[in-house]
Enzyme design. Sequence first.
Site: not given
Length: 450
Positions: A209, A382, A413
């Site tokens: 991320s 995501d 995600h």
Amino acid sequence: MKDVKLVRILMISYAVYYLCPSDTQRLPKNVVVNLYTNLFEGFLHFIRPRMDRNVFQDPESFMTTDKIIFHRGYPVEIHHVVTDDGYILALHRIPSGRRESYPQNVTSHLRRRPVFLQHGMMGSDHFWFISSTNNSLAFILADLGFDVWLGNSRGNTYSRKHVSLDPDEDRGFWNFSWDEMGRFDITSSIDYILNVTREETLAAYIGYSLGCSLFLISAIERPEMNDKVDVMIGLGPTVSAAHLKNYFRLMAPFVKLYQLYQRIFGIGEVHTNDGVLHSITRLICETSEFGAEFGRYWLSHVFGKSDVLNNDEYYRLIAHYPAGGSANTMTHLLQNYNTGESLSYFDYGAKENRKRYGTTLPPEYNLTLVTVPVMLVHSDNDPFAPLEDVSWLKTKLGNLKGSIRMDNPTFCHGDFVWSPHAAELVYLPVVRFLLSSEDLTGKHIARLQM
């Protein structure tokens, strides 16, 4: 009747959290603070006996990262690195795999190359230990013969220290965004690891991320970083935020109000693990089946809806996440959404921007300056790193070596760190790529039987 009361509590905390997502308000000392603390403790004392107690709690919910690593049967070390601007960061190290995984009389002469894993926004290195041992990237890499290092960004649970600033007293401690986290945290951590291990380069930097963006910033701001990492692997890379599909896009139009709110109330720190709202929310989410469903609903608005998040992973996650950070870190995300397809420096406003950047608007990071080999792993489902943003990123990187697009249409995600299928779908392909890169560069590591 009990459920009706719970619904009221949930609705109030939910609304306040989404409208004012902060946990630290610099209240006057003494009387006001004592009253505030007493009221909060009284509320918890009142509500706990009135909630169901039929939810299983995983013991790791109450452990720190280093204790979790030891609990799983791995050696662990705690290191501290001081950044150039004075922040003291905690690094957790897994120097080897489980003792029973080694062939006899082999460990003494193994050469273990270091890899560095960096978590996402408002998290900690606990992200890598939400799932089971054989489904954890950190443990998989350790058992394959890598020297695994786990980073913690400034301001989170493990990196809440400074050489001169007090995070509870000095607002200046929290005056940082993605810029400082990339420019100082990542560079200082990598230099520290290479110094300790006496290696010239990391075998890999693996960012999840925001952890991906932070390395890209470090490689642009400190070009020598490109020569200190053999390959950078981005999982669910949150770089451009133009196409966010979670609730943060609803906050983005109000980013100026959010900043004004911070200034008025002197808020620098947000989403602390032991903050008032998170304590209440976690209490609700952990102590009833109804609350657990609410918690899953909340997580789905951040990480995306997961079809595979089971109870063990759920309770481990909410006990450690969020881990805290600066309000500017959150603001930077919202600014990047408003800016469109780009990775831009923090926007301080026209006057301060002119002082810092020489322009009224913050400049964009030049991603073509990232020369280290990069591989990206992403998913269509995501909300933090949607396909449109990842596609844009691929066109900007200076040395993209490849990418993996998840075939599973429901992979979100959060599944990068908690899915029971993460090893099969993500980690093993990443390991194969990493090992092939090692072979190509001639820098071999020990191959151990798992």
